[in-house]
Design an enzyme around this catalytic site. Structure first.
Site, mmCIF file in Angstrom:
data_model
loop_
_atom_site.group_PDB
_atom_site.id
_atom_site.type_symbol
_atom_site.label_atom_id
_atom_site.label_comp_id
_atom_site.label_asym_id
_atom_site.label_seq_id
_atom_site.Cartn_x
_atom_site.Cartn_y
_atom_site.Cartn_z
ATOM 1 N N GLY A 125 33.777 51.161 -10.004
ATOM 2 C CA GLY A 125 34.590 52.350 -10.216
ATOM 3 C C GLY A 125 35.740 52.142 -11.182
ATOM 4 O O GLY A 125 36.686 52.920 -11.213
ATOM 5 N N ASP A 175 25.697 52.810 -21.308
ATOM 6 C CA ASP A 175 26.004 51.723 -20.376
ATOM 7 C C ASP A 175 24.795 50.813 -20.179
ATOM 8 O O ASP A 175 24.907 49.594 -20.186
ATOM 9 C CB ASP A 175 26.415 52.292 -19.010
ATOM 10 C CG ASP A 175 27.585 53.243 -19.121
ATOM 11 O OD1 ASP A 175 28.190 53.311 -20.200
ATOM 12 O OD2 ASP A 175 27.874 53.928 -18.116
HETATM 13 P P1 ADP Z 1 31.146 52.174 -12.383
HETATM 14 O O1 ADP Z 1 29.735 52.156 -12.854
HETATM 15 O O2 ADP Z 1 32.090 52.665 -13.404
HETATM 16 O O3 ADP Z 1 31.601 50.869 -11.797
HETATM 17 P P2 ADP Z 1 30.053 54.079 -10.561
HETATM 18 O O4 ADP Z 1 30.684 55.045 -9.619
HETATM 19 O O5 ADP Z 1 29.143 54.601 -11.583
HETATM 20 O O6 ADP Z 1 31.239 53.230 -11.182
HETATM 21 O O7 ADP Z 1 29.235 53.007 -9.714
HETATM 22 C C1 ADP Z 1 29.818 52.362 -8.615
HETATM 23 C C2 ADP Z 1 28.826 52.324 -7.473
HETATM 24 O O8 ADP Z 1 27.773 51.378 -7.767
HETATM 25 C C3 ADP Z 1 29.422 51.821 -6.176
HETATM 26 O O9 ADP Z 1 30.014 52.869 -5.455
HETATM 27 C C4 ADP Z 1 28.206 51.264 -5.456
HETATM 28 O O10 ADP Z 1 27.445 52.297 -4.864
HETATM 29 C C5 ADP Z 1 27.381 50.702 -6.595
HETATM 30 N N1 ADP Z 1 27.662 49.262 -6.782
HETATM 31 C C6 ADP Z 1 28.219 48.664 -7.857
HETATM 32 N N2 ADP Z 1 28.299 47.321 -7.672
HETATM 33 C C7 ADP Z 1 27.798 47.074 -6.452
HETATM 34 C C8 ADP Z 1 27.608 45.882 -5.669
HETATM 35 N N3 ADP Z 1 27.965 44.692 -6.138
HETATM 36 N N4 ADP Z 1 27.037 46.012 -4.461
HETATM 37 C C9 ADP Z 1 26.670 47.218 -3.987
HETATM 38 N N5 ADP Z 1 26.821 48.357 -4.668
HETATM 39 C C10 ADP Z 1 27.385 48.310 -5.879
HETATM 40 MG MG MG Z 2 28.668 53.866 -13.483
#
Ligand code: ADP
Ligand code: MG
Length: 386
Positions: A125, A175
Protein backbone atom coordinates in the site's frame (compact mmCIF):
# COMPACT_ATOMS: atom_id res chain seq x y z
CA UNK A 1 17.69 -7.08 3.80
CA UNK A 2 16.28 -6.12 0.44
CA UNK A 3 14.67 -9.45 -0.53
CA UNK A 4 13.91 -12.66 1.36
CA UNK A 5 16.48 -15.38 0.67
CA UNK A 6 15.47 -18.32 -1.52
CA UNK A 7 16.63 -20.67 1.24
CA UNK A 8 14.45 -19.11 3.95
CA UNK A 9 11.35 -19.21 1.75
CA UNK A 10 12.06 -22.80 0.68
CA UNK A 11 12.46 -23.69 4.37
CA UNK A 12 9.08 -22.06 5.14
CA UNK A 13 7.57 -24.14 2.32
CA UNK A 14 9.01 -27.38 3.76
CA UNK A 15 7.64 -26.62 7.22
CA UNK A 16 4.20 -25.89 5.81
CA UNK A 17 3.78 -28.59 3.18
CA UNK A 18 6.22 -31.22 4.45
CA UNK A 19 8.25 -31.41 1.25
CA UNK A 20 10.80 -29.39 -0.72
CA UNK A 21 9.38 -27.00 -3.36
CA UNK A 22 9.93 -27.66 -7.07
CA UNK A 23 11.53 -24.22 -7.31
CA UNK A 24 11.84 -20.69 -5.96
CA UNK A 25 11.11 -17.50 -7.92
CA UNK A 26 11.40 -13.76 -7.24
CA UNK A 27 9.58 -10.71 -8.63
CA UNK A 28 10.37 -7.13 -7.55
CA UNK A 29 8.28 -4.12 -6.64
CA UNK A 30 8.80 -0.98 -8.68
CA UNK A 31 8.90 2.78 -8.60
CA UNK A 32 8.03 4.97 -11.51
CA UNK A 33 10.85 7.37 -12.40
CA UNK A 34 8.69 9.60 -14.60
CA UNK A 35 5.39 9.52 -16.55
CA UNK A 36 2.34 9.62 -14.27
CA UNK A 37 -1.29 9.13 -15.39
CA UNK A 38 0.11 8.81 -18.90
CA UNK A 39 -0.50 5.04 -19.15
CA UNK A 40 -4.26 5.09 -19.78
CA UNK A 41 -3.72 8.00 -22.16
CA UNK A 42 -1.63 5.56 -24.23
CA UNK A 43 1.52 7.56 -23.55
CA UNK A 44 4.91 6.80 -22.01
CA UNK A 45 6.07 5.68 -18.57
CA UNK A 46 9.53 4.88 -17.22
CA UNK A 47 9.53 2.60 -14.17
CA UNK A 48 12.39 0.69 -12.57
CA UNK A 49 12.44 -2.54 -10.60
CA UNK A 50 13.37 -2.24 -6.92
CA UNK A 51 15.74 -4.55 -5.06
CA UNK A 52 12.73 -5.34 -2.86
CA UNK A 53 10.87 -8.41 -4.04
CA UNK A 54 8.29 -11.09 -3.45
CA UNK A 55 9.91 -14.54 -3.30
CA UNK A 56 7.73 -17.63 -3.79
CA UNK A 57 8.49 -21.31 -3.30
CA UNK A 58 6.12 -23.30 -5.48
CA UNK A 59 5.37 -26.91 -6.39
CA UNK A 60 3.22 -28.16 -9.21
CA UNK A 61 0.06 -30.16 -8.48
CA UNK A 62 -2.04 -32.17 -10.88
CA UNK A 63 -5.13 -32.77 -8.73
CA UNK A 64 -6.80 -29.36 -9.09
CA UNK A 65 -5.88 -28.17 -5.59
CA UNK A 66 -4.41 -24.72 -5.10
CA UNK A 67 -2.87 -23.98 -1.69
CA UNK A 68 -1.58 -20.49 -0.93
CA UNK A 69 0.26 -19.09 2.05
CA UNK A 70 2.04 -15.82 2.86
CA UNK A 71 4.64 -15.58 5.62
CA UNK A 72 3.88 -11.88 5.98
CA UNK A 73 0.31 -11.88 7.13
CA UNK A 74 -1.35 -13.58 10.02
CA UNK A 75 -3.76 -15.70 8.03
CA UNK A 76 -4.12 -19.46 7.65
CA UNK A 77 -3.35 -21.42 4.52
CA UNK A 78 -5.91 -20.75 1.79
CA UNK A 79 -7.21 -23.83 -0.04
CA UNK A 80 -8.99 -23.52 -3.36
CA UNK A 81 -9.82 -25.63 -6.38
CA UNK A 82 -8.63 -24.31 -9.73
CA UNK A 83 -11.87 -25.12 -11.56
CA UNK A 84 -13.91 -23.22 -8.96
CA UNK A 85 -11.99 -19.93 -9.08
CA UNK A 86 -14.48 -17.07 -9.45
CA UNK A 87 -13.65 -13.38 -10.08
CA UNK A 88 -14.44 -10.88 -7.30
CA UNK A 89 -14.90 -13.65 -4.75
CA UNK A 90 -13.05 -11.55 -2.15
CA UNK A 91 -10.33 -14.02 -1.33
CA UNK A 92 -8.33 -11.30 0.46
CA UNK A 93 -4.62 -11.39 -0.33
CA UNK A 94 -4.94 -14.83 -1.96
CA UNK A 95 -6.96 -13.27 -4.80
CA UNK A 96 -3.69 -12.00 -6.33
CA UNK A 97 -1.97 -15.37 -6.88
CA UNK A 98 -5.31 -17.17 -7.41
CA UNK A 99 -6.20 -14.54 -10.03
CA UNK A 100 -3.07 -15.44 -11.97
CA UNK A 101 -4.05 -19.12 -12.02
CA UNK A 102 -7.52 -18.07 -13.18
CA UNK A 103 -6.17 -15.73 -15.89
CA UNK A 104 -3.80 -18.40 -17.25
CA UNK A 105 -6.63 -20.94 -17.35
CA UNK A 106 -8.95 -18.39 -19.02
CA UNK A 107 -6.27 -18.00 -21.71
CA UNK A 108 -6.42 -21.76 -22.29
CA UNK A 109 -3.32 -22.86 -20.39
CA UNK A 110 -3.34 -26.14 -18.49
CA UNK A 111 -2.63 -25.14 -14.91
CA UNK A 112 -3.79 -28.03 -12.75
CA UNK A 113 -2.95 -26.79 -9.25
CA UNK A 114 -0.04 -25.70 -7.08
CA UNK A 115 1.31 -25.30 -3.56
CA UNK A 116 2.72 -21.83 -2.94
CA UNK A 117 4.42 -20.17 -0.01
CA UNK A 118 5.76 -16.63 -0.30
CA UNK A 119 7.46 -13.84 1.59
CA UNK A 120 7.90 -10.30 0.36
CA UNK A 121 9.93 -7.21 1.32
CA UNK A 122 7.88 -4.87 -0.88
CA UNK A 123 5.98 -2.56 1.51
CA UNK A 124 2.24 -2.90 0.91
CA UNK A 125 0.00 0.00 0.00
CA UNK A 126 2.99 2.35 -0.40
CA UNK A 127 2.62 2.71 -4.15
CA UNK A 128 5.53 0.33 -4.74
CA UNK A 129 3.38 -2.40 -6.32
CA UNK A 130 3.50 -5.17 -3.78
CA UNK A 131 0.43 -6.52 -5.57
CA UNK A 132 2.18 -6.75 -8.95
CA UNK A 133 5.16 -8.47 -7.31
CA UNK A 134 2.79 -11.13 -5.95
CA UNK A 135 1.10 -11.66 -9.30
CA UNK A 136 4.27 -11.67 -11.36
CA UNK A 137 6.14 -14.09 -9.10
CA UNK A 138 3.18 -16.46 -9.36
CA UNK A 139 3.01 -16.09 -13.14
CA UNK A 140 6.74 -16.79 -13.57
CA UNK A 141 6.58 -19.85 -11.33
CA UNK A 142 3.58 -21.36 -13.12
CA UNK A 143 5.07 -20.57 -16.52
CA UNK A 144 8.12 -22.66 -15.64
CA UNK A 145 6.33 -25.44 -13.76
CA UNK A 146 3.74 -26.03 -16.49
CA UNK A 147 6.08 -25.34 -19.44
CA UNK A 148 3.81 -22.61 -20.79
CA UNK A 149 6.58 -20.93 -22.79
CA UNK A 150 5.19 -17.42 -22.24
CA UNK A 151 7.50 -14.40 -22.58
CA UNK A 152 7.90 -11.92 -19.68
CA UNK A 153 5.65 -9.32 -21.35
CA UNK A 154 2.89 -11.93 -21.85
CA UNK A 155 3.19 -12.95 -18.21
CA UNK A 156 2.90 -9.27 -17.25
CA UNK A 157 -0.33 -8.94 -19.24
CA UNK A 158 -1.70 -12.10 -17.61
CA UNK A 159 -0.86 -10.65 -14.20
CA UNK A 160 -2.62 -7.40 -15.11
CA UNK A 161 -5.67 -9.36 -16.23
CA UNK A 162 -5.67 -11.12 -12.83
CA UNK A 163 -5.67 -7.77 -11.02
CA UNK A 164 -8.24 -6.12 -13.33
CA UNK A 165 -10.72 -8.92 -13.80
CA UNK A 166 -10.22 -11.29 -10.86
CA UNK A 167 -9.24 -8.99 -7.98
CA UNK A 168 -11.19 -6.10 -9.51
CA UNK A 169 -8.61 -3.29 -9.48
CA UNK A 170 -8.50 -1.19 -12.68
CA UNK A 171 -4.69 -0.78 -12.93
CA UNK A 172 -2.63 -0.26 -16.09
CA UNK A 173 0.07 -2.71 -17.14
CA UNK A 174 3.08 -0.64 -16.05
CA UNK A 175 3.55 -2.26 -12.63
CA UNK A 176 3.54 -5.79 -13.96
CA UNK A 177 5.78 -4.89 -16.92
CA UNK A 178 8.34 -3.27 -14.60
CA UNK A 179 8.34 -6.29 -12.32
CA UNK A 180 8.55 -8.78 -15.19
CA UNK A 181 10.98 -6.96 -17.50
CA UNK A 182 13.18 -4.81 -15.22
CA UNK A 183 16.96 -5.04 -15.59
CA UNK A 184 19.65 -4.15 -13.11
CA UNK A 185 21.13 -0.72 -13.83
CA UNK A 186 18.28 0.24 -16.19
CA UNK A 187 14.88 1.90 -16.34
CA UNK A 188 12.22 0.53 -18.62
CA UNK A 189 10.84 2.87 -21.27
CA UNK A 190 7.34 1.60 -21.95
CA UNK A 191 5.07 2.82 -24.71
CA UNK A 192 1.59 2.15 -23.36
CA UNK A 193 0.04 2.24 -26.83
CA UNK A 194 1.73 -0.86 -28.22
CA UNK A 195 3.54 -2.07 -25.05
CA UNK A 196 6.89 -1.83 -26.82
CA UNK A 197 9.78 -1.52 -24.38
CA UNK A 198 13.31 -0.25 -24.35
CA UNK A 199 15.91 -0.66 -21.61
CA UNK A 200 17.44 2.75 -20.85
CA UNK A 201 20.76 2.82 -18.96
CA UNK A 202 20.29 4.11 -15.40
CA UNK A 203 23.35 2.81 -13.60
CA UNK A 204 23.17 5.00 -10.52
CA UNK A 205 25.89 3.07 -8.69
CA UNK A 206 28.39 3.65 -11.51
CA UNK A 207 27.95 7.43 -11.38
CA UNK A 208 27.84 7.73 -7.58
CA UNK A 209 24.13 8.43 -7.26
CA UNK A 210 21.30 6.86 -5.29
CA UNK A 211 17.54 6.97 -5.39
CA UNK A 212 15.86 7.55 -2.05
CA UNK A 213 12.39 6.10 -1.78
CA UNK A 214 10.29 7.77 0.89
CA UNK A 215 7.12 5.97 1.90
CA UNK A 216 5.01 8.70 3.53
CA UNK A 217 2.86 6.06 5.29
CA UNK A 218 -0.18 7.90 3.96
CA UNK A 219 -2.19 5.05 2.47
CA UNK A 220 -3.08 5.67 -1.11
CA UNK A 221 -6.50 4.38 -2.07
CA UNK A 222 -7.13 4.48 -5.80
CA UNK A 223 -10.67 3.30 -5.21
CA UNK A 224 -11.83 6.52 -3.55
CA UNK A 225 -12.71 8.23 -6.80
CA UNK A 226 -9.73 10.58 -7.29
CA UNK A 227 -8.19 8.32 -9.92
CA UNK A 228 -11.46 7.72 -11.76
CA UNK A 229 -12.16 11.46 -11.80
CA UNK A 230 -8.77 12.25 -13.39
CA UNK A 231 -9.29 9.51 -15.90
CA UNK A 232 -12.71 10.81 -16.88
CA UNK A 233 -11.26 14.35 -17.18
CA UNK A 234 -8.51 13.12 -19.51
CA UNK A 235 -11.06 11.31 -21.67
CA UNK A 236 -13.13 14.49 -21.85
CA UNK A 237 -9.99 16.36 -22.93
CA UNK A 238 -9.25 13.87 -25.69
CA UNK A 239 -12.85 14.10 -26.94
CA UNK A 240 -12.79 17.90 -26.94
CA UNK A 241 -9.54 17.86 -28.93
CA UNK A 242 -10.78 15.24 -31.40
CA UNK A 243 -8.10 12.63 -30.64
CA UNK A 244 -8.57 9.05 -29.44
CA UNK A 245 -6.09 9.51 -26.56
CA UNK A 246 -4.06 12.43 -25.18
CA UNK A 247 -0.94 10.64 -26.43
CA UNK A 248 -1.90 12.02 -29.84
CA UNK A 249 -1.43 15.65 -28.78
CA UNK A 250 2.17 16.54 -29.64
CA UNK A 251 4.08 18.62 -27.11
CA UNK A 252 4.64 21.36 -29.71
CA UNK A 253 0.88 21.60 -30.16
CA UNK A 254 0.14 21.82 -26.45
CA UNK A 255 -0.38 25.59 -26.19
CA UNK A 256 -2.71 25.63 -29.18
CA UNK A 257 -4.62 22.66 -27.78
CA UNK A 258 -5.02 24.32 -24.38
CA UNK A 259 -6.51 27.40 -26.01
CA UNK A 260 -9.24 25.26 -27.49
CA UNK A 261 -10.28 23.87 -24.10
CA UNK A 262 -12.91 25.81 -22.20
CA UNK A 263 -13.08 23.69 -19.04
CA UNK A 264 -10.35 24.85 -16.63
CA UNK A 265 -10.12 21.44 -14.93
CA UNK A 266 -9.78 19.53 -18.20
CA UNK A 267 -7.19 22.05 -19.38
CA UNK A 268 -5.02 21.33 -16.32
CA UNK A 269 -5.26 17.57 -16.79
CA UNK A 270 -4.34 17.82 -20.48
CA UNK A 271 -1.39 20.08 -19.66
CA UNK A 272 -0.11 17.54 -17.13
CA UNK A 273 -0.45 14.49 -19.36
CA UNK A 274 1.06 16.01 -22.51
CA UNK A 275 3.92 17.62 -20.60
CA UNK A 276 4.64 14.45 -18.60
CA UNK A 277 4.81 12.39 -21.80
CA UNK A 278 7.35 14.95 -22.96
CA UNK A 279 9.28 14.65 -19.69
CA UNK A 280 9.58 10.89 -20.18
CA UNK A 281 11.18 11.54 -23.55
CA UNK A 282 13.46 14.22 -22.06
CA UNK A 283 14.63 11.90 -19.29
CA UNK A 284 15.18 9.10 -21.81
CA UNK A 285 17.33 11.36 -23.98
CA UNK A 286 19.38 12.60 -21.03
CA UNK A 287 20.00 9.07 -19.77
CA UNK A 288 20.94 7.88 -23.25
CA UNK A 289 23.49 10.71 -23.32
CA UNK A 290 24.84 9.60 -19.92
CA UNK A 291 23.77 12.88 -18.31
CA UNK A 292 22.12 11.30 -15.26
CA UNK A 293 22.36 14.29 -12.93
CA UNK A 294 20.52 16.48 -15.44
CA UNK A 295 17.28 14.54 -14.96
CA UNK A 296 16.91 15.99 -11.43
CA UNK A 297 15.14 19.23 -12.44
CA UNK A 298 12.88 17.30 -14.84
CA UNK A 299 11.72 15.10 -11.96
CA UNK A 300 11.04 18.14 -9.78
CA UNK A 301 9.12 19.82 -12.58
CA UNK A 302 7.07 16.62 -12.89
CA UNK A 303 6.13 16.98 -9.24
CA UNK A 304 5.02 20.57 -9.74
CA UNK A 305 2.78 19.41 -12.58
CA UNK A 306 1.25 16.64 -10.43
CA UNK A 307 0.67 19.06 -7.56
CA UNK A 308 -0.67 22.07 -9.45
CA UNK A 309 -2.23 20.64 -12.60
CA UNK A 310 -3.32 17.11 -11.75
CA UNK A 311 -3.72 17.94 -8.04
CA UNK A 312 -2.98 14.46 -6.74
CA UNK A 313 -0.23 15.30 -4.26
CA UNK A 314 -0.68 15.73 -0.50
CA UNK A 315 1.12 17.75 2.21
CA UNK A 316 3.40 14.83 3.14
CA UNK A 317 4.55 14.28 -0.46
CA UNK A 318 5.08 18.02 -0.97
CA UNK A 319 7.14 18.16 2.21
CA UNK A 320 9.46 15.38 0.94
CA UNK A 321 10.07 17.26 -2.29
CA UNK A 322 10.63 20.65 -0.61
CA UNK A 323 12.89 19.29 2.11
CA UNK A 324 14.93 17.21 -0.32
CA UNK A 325 15.56 20.26 -2.51
CA UNK A 326 16.68 22.32 0.49
CA UNK A 327 18.93 19.51 1.69
CA UNK A 328 20.78 19.39 -1.63
CA UNK A 329 19.02 16.65 -3.61
CA UNK A 330 19.27 16.78 -7.42
CA UNK A 331 15.52 16.36 -7.87
CA UNK A 332 12.46 14.78 -6.30
CA UNK A 333 8.84 13.98 -7.01
CA UNK A 334 5.92 11.97 -5.81
CA UNK A 335 5.57 8.67 -7.65
CA UNK A 336 2.60 6.45 -8.40
CA UNK A 337 -1.10 7.15 -8.13
CA UNK A 338 -0.84 9.96 -5.59
CA UNK A 339 -2.95 11.00 -2.59
CA UNK A 340 -0.22 9.44 -0.44
CA UNK A 341 2.18 6.60 -1.15
CA UNK A 342 5.83 7.26 -1.92
CA UNK A 343 8.16 9.92 -3.28
CA UNK A 344 11.53 9.45 -4.96
CA UNK A 345 14.58 11.63 -4.46
CA UNK A 346 17.68 11.62 -6.68
CA UNK A 347 20.77 12.22 -4.54
CA UNK A 348 24.54 12.01 -4.56
CA UNK A 349 25.51 8.80 -2.80
CA UNK A 350 27.44 10.83 -0.20
CA UNK A 351 24.36 12.97 0.53
CA UNK A 352 21.83 10.15 0.76
CA UNK A 353 21.96 9.87 4.53
CA UNK A 354 21.81 13.62 5.17
CA UNK A 355 18.86 14.09 2.84
CA UNK A 356 17.00 11.11 4.31
CA UNK A 357 17.57 12.48 7.80
CA UNK A 358 16.38 15.95 6.80
CA UNK A 359 13.13 14.46 5.47
CA UNK A 360 12.57 12.41 8.62
CA UNK A 361 13.19 15.48 10.80
CA UNK A 362 10.86 17.63 8.72
CA UNK A 363 8.10 15.03 9.15
CA UNK A 364 8.61 15.03 12.91
CA UNK A 365 8.53 18.83 13.01
CA UNK A 366 5.29 18.87 11.01
CA UNK A 367 3.70 16.29 13.30
CA UNK A 368 3.42 13.67 10.52
CA UNK A 369 3.85 9.92 11.05
CA UNK A 370 7.53 8.99 10.62
CA UNK A 371 8.21 8.09 6.97
CA UNK A 372 9.99 4.91 5.88
CA UNK A 373 13.09 5.94 3.92
CA UNK A 374 15.31 3.58 1.99
CA UNK A 375 17.94 3.85 -0.73
CA UNK A 376 17.43 1.92 -3.92
CA UNK A 377 19.36 1.02 -7.02
CA UNK A 378 17.55 -0.27 -10.13
CA UNK A 379 17.23 -4.01 -9.57
CA UNK A 380 16.60 -7.10 -11.68
CA UNK A 381 13.17 -8.16 -12.95
CA UNK A 382 11.41 -11.43 -12.15
CA UNK A 383 13.56 -14.55 -12.26
CA UNK A 384 14.00 -18.09 -11.00
CA UNK A 385 16.24 -18.26 -7.91
CA UNK A 386 16.43 -21.99 -7.27
P1 ADP B 1 0.50 -1.77 -3.64
O1 ADP B 1 0.47 -2.66 -4.82
O2 ADP B 1 0.70 -0.35 -3.99
O3 ADP B 1 1.46 -2.21 -2.57
P2 ADP B 1 -2.19 -2.70 -3.41
O4 ADP B 1 -3.34 -2.26 -2.58
O5 ADP B 1 -2.35 -2.73 -4.86
O6 ADP B 1 -0.95 -1.83 -2.95
O7 ADP B 1 -1.78 -4.18 -2.96
C1 ADP B 1 -1.60 -4.49 -1.60
C2 ADP B 1 -2.27 -5.82 -1.31
O8 ADP B 1 -1.50 -6.89 -1.90
C3 ADP B 1 -2.30 -6.16 0.16
O9 ADP B 1 -3.44 -5.61 0.78
C4 ADP B 1 -2.36 -7.68 0.14
O10 ADP B 1 -3.67 -8.14 -0.13
C5 ADP B 1 -1.51 -8.02 -1.06
N1 ADP B 1 -0.12 -8.30 -0.65
C6 ADP B 1 0.99 -7.60 -0.98
N2 ADP B 1 2.10 -8.17 -0.43
C7 ADP B 1 1.67 -9.23 0.27
C8 ADP B 1 2.33 -10.23 1.07
N3 ADP B 1 3.64 -10.22 1.25
N4 ADP B 1 1.56 -11.19 1.62
C9 ADP B 1 0.23 -11.21 1.44
N5 ADP B 1 -0.43 -10.31 0.71
C10 ADP B 1 0.26 -9.33 0.13
MG1 MG C 1 -0.94 -2.51 -6.39
Amino acid sequence: MTAPSAESVAQGFRELYGDAPDGVWAAPGRVNLIGEYTDFNEGFVMPLALPHAAVAAVSRRTDGRLRLHSADIDAPLVELRVEELTPHSDGGWAAYPAGVVWALREAGHQVSGADLHLASTVPTGAGLSSSAALEVVTAFALNDLFDLGLAPAELARTAQRAENDFVGVPCGVMDQMASACGEEGHVLHLDCRDLSTRQVPFDLAAVGLRLLVVDTRVKHALGDGGYAERREGCEAGARALGVSHLRDVAHEELDAALERLTDERVRRYVRHVVSDDHRVEQVGALLDAGDVRAIGPVLTEGHRSLREDLRISCPELDLVVETAAQAGALGARMTGGGFGGSAIVLVEEAEAETVGKAVTEAFAAAGFTAPRVFTALPGAGARRLA
